[in-house]
Design an enzyme around this catalytic site. Structure first.
Site, PDB file in Angstrom:
ATOM      1  N   PHE A 202       0.861  -1.174   0.000  1.00 33.45           N
ATOM      2  CA  PHE A 202       0.000   0.000   0.000  1.00 33.45           C
ATOM      3  C   PHE A 202       0.905   1.234   0.000  1.00 33.45           C
ATOM      4  O   PHE A 202       2.118   1.136   0.199  1.00 33.45           O
ATOM      5  CB  PHE A 202      -0.916   0.000   1.234  1.00 33.45           C
ATOM      6  CG  PHE A 202      -2.320  -0.465   0.960  1.00 33.45           C
ATOM      7  CD1 PHE A 202      -2.571  -1.569   0.174  1.00 33.45           C
ATOM      8  CD2 PHE A 202      -3.420   0.210   1.498  1.00 33.45           C
ATOM      9  CE1 PHE A 202      -3.862  -1.999  -0.077  1.00 33.45           C
ATOM     10  CE2 PHE A 202      -4.710  -0.205   1.256  1.00 33.45           C
ATOM     11  CZ  PHE A 202      -4.946  -1.309   0.467  1.00 33.45           C
TER      12      PHE A 202
ATOM     13  N   GLN B 253      -8.382  13.430   5.384  1.00 30.46           N
ATOM     14  CA  GLN B 253      -7.739  12.695   4.289  1.00 30.46           C
ATOM     15  C   GLN B 253      -8.627  12.576   3.055  1.00 30.46           C
ATOM     16  O   GLN B 253      -9.787  12.179   3.163  1.00 30.46           O
ATOM     17  CB  GLN B 253      -7.357  11.286   4.755  1.00 30.46           C
ATOM     18  CG  GLN B 253      -6.672  10.455   3.663  1.00 30.46           C
ATOM     19  CD  GLN B 253      -5.999   9.223   4.216  1.00 30.46           C
ATOM     20  OE1 GLN B 253      -6.651   8.207   4.455  1.00 30.46           O
ATOM     21  NE2 GLN B 253      -4.709   9.303   4.452  1.00 30.46           N
TER      22      GLN B 253
ATOM     23  N   HIS C  37      -8.929  10.412  -0.207  1.00 34.97           N
ATOM     24  CA  HIS C  37      -8.435   9.197  -0.850  1.00 34.97           C
ATOM     25  C   HIS C  37      -8.278   9.495  -2.335  1.00 34.97           C
ATOM     26  O   HIS C  37      -9.186  10.060  -2.960  1.00 34.97           O
ATOM     27  CB  HIS C  37      -9.431   8.051  -0.645  1.00 34.97           C
ATOM     28  CG  HIS C  37      -8.885   6.715  -1.017  1.00 34.97           C
ATOM     29  ND1 HIS C  37      -8.651   6.345  -2.340  1.00 34.97           N
ATOM     30  CD2 HIS C  37      -8.508   5.656  -0.263  1.00 34.97           C
ATOM     31  CE1 HIS C  37      -8.165   5.118  -2.361  1.00 34.97           C
ATOM     32  NE2 HIS C  37      -8.067   4.679  -1.115  1.00 34.97           N
TER      33      HIS C  37
ATOM     34  N   LEU D  94     -15.608   4.226  -3.093  1.00 34.18           N
ATOM     35  CA  LEU D  94     -14.173   3.957  -2.972  1.00 34.18           C
ATOM     36  C   LEU D  94     -13.696   2.924  -3.990  1.00 34.18           C
ATOM     37  O   LEU D  94     -14.310   1.866  -4.161  1.00 34.18           O
ATOM     38  CB  LEU D  94     -13.880   3.439  -1.559  1.00 34.18           C
ATOM     39  CG  LEU D  94     -12.444   2.978  -1.288  1.00 34.18           C
ATOM     40  CD1 LEU D  94     -11.489   4.164  -1.334  1.00 34.18           C
ATOM     41  CD2 LEU D  94     -12.351   2.268   0.054  1.00 34.18           C
TER      42      LEU D  94
ATOM     43  N   GLU E 132      -7.157   1.267  -2.587  1.00 32.39           N
ATOM     44  CA  GLU E 132      -5.729   1.351  -2.876  1.00 32.39           C
ATOM     45  C   GLU E 132      -5.172  -0.015  -3.289  1.00 32.39           C
ATOM     46  O   GLU E 132      -4.086  -0.099  -3.880  1.00 32.39           O
ATOM     47  CB  GLU E 132      -5.019   1.861  -1.622  1.00 32.39           C
ATOM     48  CG  GLU E 132      -3.628   2.401  -1.835  1.00 32.39           C
ATOM     49  CD  GLU E 132      -3.181   3.230  -0.639  1.00 32.39           C
ATOM     50  OE1 GLU E 132      -4.004   3.986  -0.082  1.00 32.39           O
ATOM     51  OE2 GLU E 132      -2.001   3.127  -0.255  1.00 32.39           O
TER      52      GLU E 132
ATOM     53  N   ARG F 254      -1.190   8.903   0.453  1.00 33.86           N
ATOM     54  CA  ARG F 254      -2.430   9.409  -0.136  1.00 33.86           C
ATOM     55  C   ARG F 254      -2.447  10.932  -0.304  1.00 33.86           C
ATOM     56  O   ARG F 254      -3.046  11.439  -1.260  1.00 33.86           O
ATOM     57  CB  ARG F 254      -3.611   8.969   0.722  1.00 33.86           C
ATOM     58  CG  ARG F 254      -3.839   7.482   0.645  1.00 33.86           C
ATOM     59  CD  ARG F 254      -4.896   7.009   1.617  1.00 33.86           C
ATOM     60  NE  ARG F 254      -5.151   5.574   1.423  1.00 33.86           N
ATOM     61  CZ  ARG F 254      -5.966   4.870   2.172  1.00 33.86           C
ATOM     62  NH1 ARG F 254      -6.611   5.435   3.178  1.00 33.86           N
ATOM     63  NH2 ARG F 254      -6.150   3.587   1.931  1.00 33.86           N
TER      64      ARG F 254
ATOM     65  N   HIS G 124     -12.160  10.779   2.769  1.00 30.05           N
ATOM     66  CA  HIS G 124     -12.157   9.346   3.088  1.00 30.05           C
ATOM     67  C   HIS G 124     -11.992   9.065   4.578  1.00 30.05           C
ATOM     68  O   HIS G 124     -12.471   8.053   5.086  1.00 30.05           O
ATOM     69  CB  HIS G 124     -11.011   8.691   2.323  1.00 30.05           C
ATOM     70  CG  HIS G 124     -10.896   7.218   2.504  1.00 30.05           C
ATOM     71  ND1 HIS G 124     -11.889   6.344   2.102  1.00 30.05           N
ATOM     72  CD2 HIS G 124      -9.898   6.443   3.030  1.00 30.05           C
ATOM     73  CE1 HIS G 124     -11.509   5.102   2.372  1.00 30.05           C
ATOM     74  NE2 HIS G 124     -10.318   5.140   2.951  1.00 30.05           N
TER      75      HIS G 124
ATOM     76  N   ARG H 193      -2.711   9.518   7.223  1.00 36.03           N
ATOM     77  CA  ARG H 193      -2.729   8.089   7.536  1.00 36.03           C
ATOM     78  C   ARG H 193      -2.247   7.284   6.341  1.00 36.03           C
ATOM     79  O   ARG H 193      -2.626   7.564   5.201  1.00 36.03           O
ATOM     80  CB  ARG H 193      -4.153   7.651   7.888  1.00 36.03           C
ATOM     81  CG  ARG H 193      -4.291   6.158   8.114  1.00 36.03           C
ATOM     82  CD  ARG H 193      -5.676   5.785   8.585  1.00 36.03           C
ATOM     83  NE  ARG H 193      -6.692   5.936   7.572  1.00 36.03           N
ATOM     84  CZ  ARG H 193      -6.948   5.054   6.604  1.00 36.03           C
ATOM     85  NH1 ARG H 193      -6.211   3.948   6.491  1.00 36.03           N
ATOM     86  NH2 ARG H 193      -7.935   5.249   5.743  1.00 36.03           N
TER      87      ARG H 193
END
Length: 581
Positions: free
Chosen positions: A121, A235, A237, A247, A250, A281, A350, A391
């Site tokens: 990731f 955040q 995404h 979504l 990732e 991100r 996100h 994050r």
């Protein structure tokens, strides 16, 4: 008003809440009574939507991964705002939680040799995201919920909307809740509580999060003297499906997917030449938006600019085996077959890195650092400070499981040390009755000239999108704050439905009532932080400023206004450095 007594209340039924319940049940040997309260059907919590996986170091001898490397990646990804002692707890407990979940039945995807499979990731030095195809949240939730059904002492209250935390003399005493199904008001009197209500993505219009992730419980906590930490770090995404915002995990990039602009160029080589699509991100999201602003994006008929997520080179077998849900989503909601066309994506809200101010172990704190006795927070609702300003993908499920466990075990121990729960005294009952009157007599009362809660929510979404987005500026935020304060002056809502049973209109009014204050916490914190760090990027202050801003923002209510104070970041090992990917 019905009064129910429990040793432990868990508010929220996502992964953090369910894990807390099972941990408390085991830690107490089944001796304490536990109630889980969810404002929706418990198994519809947003954790269900998590697709990509859960990070943990599982096979260091085979992969050359290590707890130290996981911790360093996390701290670097956070733009050095994470508390490093909390990160250490995360990486040490995460492997234990993956194996616990395996033992109770989570069907982790396997390698041919039988090992649990892991994929990369963003921001990771080594692949360490454990996954169950691309429906990881669904499988963890299903397994944990089934586990709670093994315990007679865990009661689940579906569709119970918590309206107030009752705290007396610095000690948690319970909550009030609106039972949507029966149209009744209840007072849950308890020794201890755990807040696990998730984030607040629905403060924004374009978001990957469920409609239930409105964040009002954080604002309710704020009203009772609890502090909110680092809420300005929101955040985006990088890959949400256009135009719905669903979504696209990732995992798609982790399995080798490319991001391309309208010229067919893998543009991430300009922004993160080493990590490319697997940069953190915040960096990938800003890169996509920059491509759009500079005219290299595609244009959707909705007016949205987007880029392409290209999976064609992965081949049908790999897509169907490793990320089948993504192919299904693209086909169902965008009419795209990922085998032959790039998927249209752009950044969407996100996750909220901030949340309820806690210490490393999840104990809920006031602005001056005092523990509200008997109260913990876990998961996205909490800010134990493992994510800092940004994050890393798949660290959230680890956080939910780790702090669900830790807070559940601590709460059970605390409950067992307290005397048996007696009847609530008249003072707390009176507080609960006043709350019932506020909800059923004031909010439910028809205010013909007041705005509908939907109208207010739409205005709130517009303000957040326009003034507190991925690229921020002081003058725009000042304008946005003035608009938010005007919204806050609305003292009543037009609730058309006058019934008490399943009154969605009333529920929306309760949510919006809290959302405005939480939006102000984001706005005030973002405006004050005159630097760029992680997901908080200011066009007028584009550099990170460690001299003045290597510290946590702590927001609290005083005289009805949001005030700020700051606490230092805990650095145990890694001094801040420039992030290069």
């Amino acid at each position: 008003m019905e009064i129910l007594k429990y040793d432990l209340l868990i508010i929220g039924s996502g992964i953090a809440g369910l894990r807390a319940a099972t941990a408390a049940a085991w830690a107490s040997g089944g001796k304490i009574s536990i109630a889980i309260l969810s404002k929706i059907q418990a198994m519809r919590s947003h954790s269900l939507s998590a697709e990509g996986g859960m990070s943990a170091v599982l096979y260091p001898e085979k992969t050359n991964d290590s707890l130290e490397l996981h911790a360093y990646d996390t701290v670097k990804g956070s733009d050095f705002l994470a508390d490093q002692d909390a990160v250490q707890v995360l990486v040490e407990y995460a492997p234990k939680e993956v194996r616990y979940l395996e033992r109770i039945g989570v069907p982790w995807t396997r390698e041919p040799d039988g090992r649990i499979a892991q994929r990369p990731f963003g921001g990771m030095s080594i692949p360490r995201t454990t996954f169950a195809a691309d429906k990881t949240g669904f499988f963890i939730m299903s397994t944990l919920f089934s586990e709670t059904r093994r315990f007679d002492n865990i009661h689940v209250y579906h569709e119970h909307f918590v309206t107030k935390f009752i705290i007396e003399n610095g000690e948690f005493r319970g909550v009030t809740a609106y039972d949507l199904k029966r149209g009744e008001f209840k007072f849950f009197y308890a020794k201890a509580g755990i807040i696990a209500t998730g984030g607040a993505g629905r403060l924004y219009r374009f978001t990957t999060t469920a409609h239930s992730t409105t964040g009002e419980t954080l604002a309710y906590a704020l009203r009772e003297g609890i502090a909110i930490k680092d809420m300005e770090f929101v955040q985006w995404h990088p890959t949400a499906l256009v135009p719905s915002g669903i979504l696209v995990s990732e995992a798609a990039r982790g399995e080798g997917g490319y991001l391309i602009n309208k010229d067919g160029e893998r543009f991430m080589k300009k922004y993160a030449p080493q990590k490319m699509e697997l940069a953190p991100r915040d960096i990938v999201s800003r890169a996509i938006l920059t491509e759009c602003m500079e005219g290299r994006g595609f244009q959707h008929e909705s007016g949205m600019c987007y880029v392409g997520l290209d999976l064609r080179h992965l081949g049908e077998e790999k897509i169907n085996k490793r990320i089948p849900f993504i192919r299904e989503l693209a086909h169902k909601y965008a009419g795209i077959d990922a085998l032959s066309e790039p998927i249209p994506v752009r950044p969407a809200v996100h996750y909220t890195m901030g949340g309820i101010h806690t210490d490393t172990w999840g104990r809920v704190l006031t602005a001056d650092g005092k523990w509200v006795r008997g109260l913990w927070a876990a998961g996205e609702a909490a800010a134990v400070s493992v994510h800092g300003a940004n994050r890393l993908g798949s660290n959230s499920l680890s956080e939910c499981s780790v702090w669900g466990r830790l807070t559940g075990e601590q709460a059970a121990k605390y409950v067992l040390e307290q005397p048996p729960l007696s009847s609530p005294d008249g003072k707390v009952v009176e507080i609960a009755k006043k709350e019932e009157a506020r909800v059923f007599d004031k909010l439910l009362h028809k205010e013909v000239n007041a705005p509908m809660p939907y109208e207010v929510k739409r205005q709130l979404n517009d303000i957040m999108e326009e003034h507190f987005g991925p690229f921020r500026h002081g003058s725009a935020m000042a304008e946005g704050l003035a608009k938010l304060k005007k919204l806050r002056d609305i003292s009543s809502y037009r609730v058309v439905d006058s019934s008490k049973v399943y009154n969605q209109n009333l529920k929306d009014a309760l949510e919006v009532d809290g959302m405005i204050n939480l939006a102000l916490v984001i706005g005030v914190g973002a405006y004050a932080r005159t630097e760029s760090r992680g997901a908080h990027y200011r066009l007028d202050y584009p550099k990170r400023d460690d001299v003045n801003w290597l510290r946590h923002t702590v927001a609290y209510l005083y005289g009805g206004e949001i005030k700020l104070t700051y606490t230092p970041v805990t650095i145990t090992k890694w001094q801040p450095e420039e992030r290069k990917y």
